[in-house]
Design an enzyme around this catalytic site. Structure first.
Site, mmCIF file in Angstrom:
data_model
loop_
_atom_site.group_PDB
_atom_site.id
_atom_site.type_symbol
_atom_site.label_atom_id
_atom_site.label_comp_id
_atom_site.label_asym_id
_atom_site.label_seq_id
_atom_site.Cartn_x
_atom_site.Cartn_y
_atom_site.Cartn_z
ATOM 1 N N GLY A 73 0.811 -1.207 0.000
ATOM 2 C CA GLY A 73 0.000 0.000 0.000
ATOM 3 C C GLY A 73 0.847 1.261 0.000
ATOM 4 O O GLY A 73 0.543 2.241 -0.685
ATOM 5 N N THR A 74 1.919 1.244 0.774
ATOM 6 C CA THR A 74 2.795 2.418 0.869
ATOM 7 C C THR A 74 3.358 2.774 -0.505
ATOM 8 O O THR A 74 3.322 3.938 -0.921
ATOM 9 C CB THR A 74 3.945 2.132 1.859
ATOM 10 O OG1 THR A 74 3.366 1.848 3.131
ATOM 11 C CG2 THR A 74 4.895 3.309 1.978
ATOM 12 N N SER A 200 -3.555 -3.290 -0.630
ATOM 13 C CA SER A 200 -2.456 -4.063 -0.066
ATOM 14 C C SER A 200 -2.955 -5.449 0.350
ATOM 15 O O SER A 200 -3.957 -5.563 1.051
ATOM 16 C CB SER A 200 -1.889 -3.317 1.142
ATOM 17 O OG SER A 200 -0.873 -4.089 1.738
ATOM 18 N N HIS A 202 -1.876 -7.815 2.428
ATOM 19 C CA HIS A 202 -1.862 -8.348 3.800
ATOM 20 C C HIS A 202 -3.011 -7.844 4.658
ATOM 21 O O HIS A 202 -3.199 -8.299 5.781
ATOM 22 C CB HIS A 202 -0.499 -8.133 4.471
ATOM 23 C CG HIS A 202 -0.201 -6.736 4.919
ATOM 24 N ND1 HIS A 202 -0.289 -6.365 6.231
ATOM 25 C CD2 HIS A 202 0.201 -5.643 4.248
ATOM 26 C CE1 HIS A 202 0.062 -5.074 6.343
ATOM 27 N NE2 HIS A 202 0.361 -4.626 5.144
ATOM 28 N N THR A 238 12.070 -6.932 -10.789
ATOM 29 C CA THR A 238 11.482 -8.264 -10.985
ATOM 30 C C THR A 238 10.263 -8.439 -10.096
ATOM 31 O O THR A 238 10.301 -8.117 -8.913
ATOM 32 C CB THR A 238 12.537 -9.348 -10.708
ATOM 33 O OG1 THR A 238 13.634 -9.132 -11.590
ATOM 34 C CG2 THR A 238 11.981 -10.746 -10.916
ATOM 35 N N CYS A 325 4.124 5.037 21.423
ATOM 36 C CA CYS A 325 5.137 5.469 22.363
ATOM 37 C C CYS A 325 6.392 5.829 21.590
ATOM 38 O O CYS A 325 7.145 4.976 21.157
ATOM 39 C CB CYS A 325 5.428 4.353 23.347
ATOM 40 S SG CYS A 325 6.245 4.950 24.823
HETATM 41 C C1 LIG Z 1 -1.751 -0.661 6.055
HETATM 42 C C2 LIG Z 1 -2.096 0.601 5.366
HETATM 43 C C3 LIG Z 1 -1.226 1.189 4.436
HETATM 44 C C4 LIG Z 1 0.157 0.634 4.169
HETATM 45 O O1 LIG Z 1 0.124 -0.557 3.441
HETATM 46 P P1 LIG Z 1 1.440 -1.481 3.406
HETATM 47 O O2 LIG Z 1 1.103 -2.562 2.441
HETATM 48 O O3 LIG Z 1 1.620 -1.991 4.781
HETATM 49 O O4 LIG Z 1 2.557 -0.624 2.922
HETATM 50 C C5 LIG Z 1 -1.626 2.333 3.781
HETATM 51 N N1 LIG Z 1 -2.824 2.877 4.021
HETATM 52 C C6 LIG Z 1 -3.693 2.354 4.899
HETATM 53 C C7 LIG Z 1 -5.022 2.996 5.094
HETATM 54 C C8 LIG Z 1 -3.366 1.200 5.605
HETATM 55 O O5 LIG Z 1 -4.215 0.691 6.483
#
Ligand SMILES: *Cc1c(COP(=O)(O)O)cnc(C)c1O
Length: 388
Positions: A73-74, A200, A202, A238, A325
Site C-alpha cells: 500500500g505504501t 495491499s 496483507h 522483478t 510510544c
Molecule cells: C496498512 C495501510 C497502508 C500501508 O500498506 P502497506 O502494504 O503496509 O505498505 C496504507 N494505508 C492504509 C489505510 C493502511 O491501512
C-alpha cells in the site's frame, strides 16, 4: 477463566489464508522462472502473472492493463501521488485530508517541500470529510485530490463516490487509499469515479509485501524508479511472483465472501461496541454507522491506551491503541487529534479490528478480560474521580 489467544488487530495485518498460501507454494519452489525471460520456465511464470492481473482486475471491475502490482500500500500511494505530481509540468496544488495514513500525509508533505501547494482538509468529530470542504479547497491549479476510502484507525468510511464525482467534474485527478476498504467494502471501479486506487494484500488475508495500484486508462503518472520495463515501466524490478499470486487468490476469495463476512463482522462489532460502552466512561471513536464492518475504536477516560494494550497482551489478546510510544512520551494519534478528541481521551483509545478468524467467543473473552482490567487501571489513575 482459561487463557485464550485472540487476535483483534486485523487493521494492522491479517493472517495469510490457506488457499493463498497453497496458490503461492509452487511459485516459491518449482516455478522460479523470471517472468521477463524468454525461455519456457520464464514464459510459464509470465502467463501466471498475467492471469493474476486479469483476475485482480475482474475482482475490482477494472481492465487488466489498469492494474500495476507493487510492494504494498505504501508504494502504491507513493507512485500514485508523487507520480501524478511528476507527470505534470510545473508546480500545482493538491488536496488531502487530516486523517490519511502516513503513507499519504508524508508524501504530500514531501511534495509541499518541492514547491507544490497542499491543502489538508479537516474532518468532523466522526472523522468524516465533508464534500463541501473539499469543493471549497479546489483552486484553478489543483491537479489531485487524495482522500482515503476508509480510515485505518477509526474505521470511518469516506464519501469517495461523491468526492470522485466532484473531481471528475472539475477535471482533477482523484486518488483513494483503499487499503482498508478492499475486501471489507464493495469496490467496483466501473461505478466509481476514481483515477488511482491503492490496495495491499496483507490487509485481506494475503501475503505481506505486495499490493497493487489501479490506474485508470489515460491517467498521467510518471514512474518513480528507473530500471527494467516491468509493470509497463511504472514499477520496474522483478515481480514478486508468489506475492502477486497470493494477492490474487486472497482478493478473489475476499470479494466472493464479502456480503456474508461483512454481515457477520458487523454483528460482532456492534456487540463488542455495546459491551465496551457498558464499562462506563467510554466513548466510541469514528462514525456510528459509516464505519468498516470490522472496526471498533473506543476511548476510556482516565486510562492510557498503552497500559490497556499491555494488560490485554498478558491475557493473550492482540489489540492496538491510538497512541504510539515515541521517545518515551505518548504521542496521541493524528487521526484522533484531527477529530477534536481531547488529549486524555486520545491517549485512552483502544482499537480492536475484527477479521475472518474471530467469532462470538473472541468477543466474550475480550469483554471478560477487559472489565476487571479497566477497573484496576482506573483505580491506579490519579485522575479518576472515584479515587481518594
Ligand atoms: C496498512 C495501510 C497502508 C500501508 O500498506 P502497506 O502494504 O503496509 O505498505 C496504507 N494505508 C492504509 C489505510 C493502511 O491501512
Amino acid at each position: 477463566m482459561q487463557k485464550q489467544q485472540v487476535y483483534l488487530d486485523h487493521g494492522a495485518t491479517s493472517p495469510l489464508r490457506k488457499e493463498a498460501l497453497e496458490a503461492m507454494l509452487p511459485f516459491l519452489q518449482d516455478k522460479y522462472g523470471n517472468p521477463s525471460s524468454l525461455h519456457s520456465p520464464g514464459r510459464e511464470v509470465r502467463k501466471a502473472v498475467e492471469r493474476a492481473r486479469e483476475e485482480t482486475a475482474l475482482a475490482l471491475g477494472a481492465a487488466p492493463e489498469e492494474i500495476f502490482f507493487t510492494s504494498g500500500g505504501t508504494e502504491a500511494n507513493n507512485i500514485a501521488i508523487k507520480g501524478a505530481a511528476r507527470a505534470r509540468r510545473g508546480k500545482g496544488h493538491l488536496i488531502t485530508s487530516s486523517i490519511e495514513h502516513h503513507a499519504v500525509l508524508d508524501v504530500c508533505r514531501e511534495l509541499a517541500g518541492e514547491g507544490h501547494e497542499v491543502t489538508v482538509v479537516p474532518v468532523d468529530r466522526h472523522g468524516l470529510v465533508a464534500l463541501e470542504t473539499v469543493a471549497q479547497a479546489i483552486r484553478p491549479e489543483t491537479f489531485l485530490i487524495t482522500i482515503m476510502m476508509a480510515n485505518n484507525e477509526v474505521g470511518t468510511v469516506e464519501p469517495v463516490a461523491e468526492i470522485g464525482a466532484l473531481a471528475r467534474e472539475r477535471g482533477i485527478l482523484f486518488h483513494t487509499d483503499a487499503v482498508q476498504a478492499v475486501g471489507q467494502l464493495p469496490v467496483d471501479l466501473r461505478k466509481m469515479k476514481v483515477d488511482l486506487l491503492s490496495l495491499s494484500a496483507h490487509k485481506f488475508n494475503g501475503p505481506k509485501g505486495v499490493g497493487a495500484l489501479y490506474r485508470r486508462r489515460g491517467t498521467p503518472v510518471a514512474p518513480l524508479y528507473g530500471g527494467g520495463g516491468q509493470e509497463r515501466q511504472l514499477r520496474p524490478g522483478t515481480e514478486n511472483v508468489p506475492g502477486i499470486i497470493g494477492l490474487t487468490r486472497a482478493l478473489t476469495l475476499a470479494v466472493a465472501e464479502l456480503p456474508e463476512k461483512s454481515e457477520r463482522l458487523k454483528k460482532l462489532r456492534d456487540r463488542l461496541i455495546k459491551g465496551l460502552l457498558e464499562l462506563g466512561d467510554a466513548v466510541l471513536n469514528g462514525h456510528p454507522s459509516a464505519r468498516l464492518p470490522g472496526n471498533v475504536n473506543v476511548s476510556f477516560n482516565y486510562i492510557e491506551g498503552e497500559a490497556l494494550l499491555l494488560g490485554l497482551d498478558l491475557e493473550g489478546i492482540a489489540a492496538s491503541s491510538g497512541s504510539a510510544c515515541t521517545s518515551g512520551s505518548l504521542e496521541p494519534s493524528h487521526v484522533l487529534t484531527a477529530m477534536g478528541l481531547d488529549l486524555q481521551l486520545a491517549r485512552g483509545s483502544l482499537r480492536l479490528t475484527l477479521g475472518r478468524g474471530n467469532s462470538d467467543s473472541c468477543v466474550d473473552y475480550l469483554l471478560a478480560v477487559l472489565a476487571p482490567l479497566v477497573d484496576r487501571l482506573r483505580k491506579m489513575s490519579a485522575l479518576y474521580p472515584g479515587q481518594y
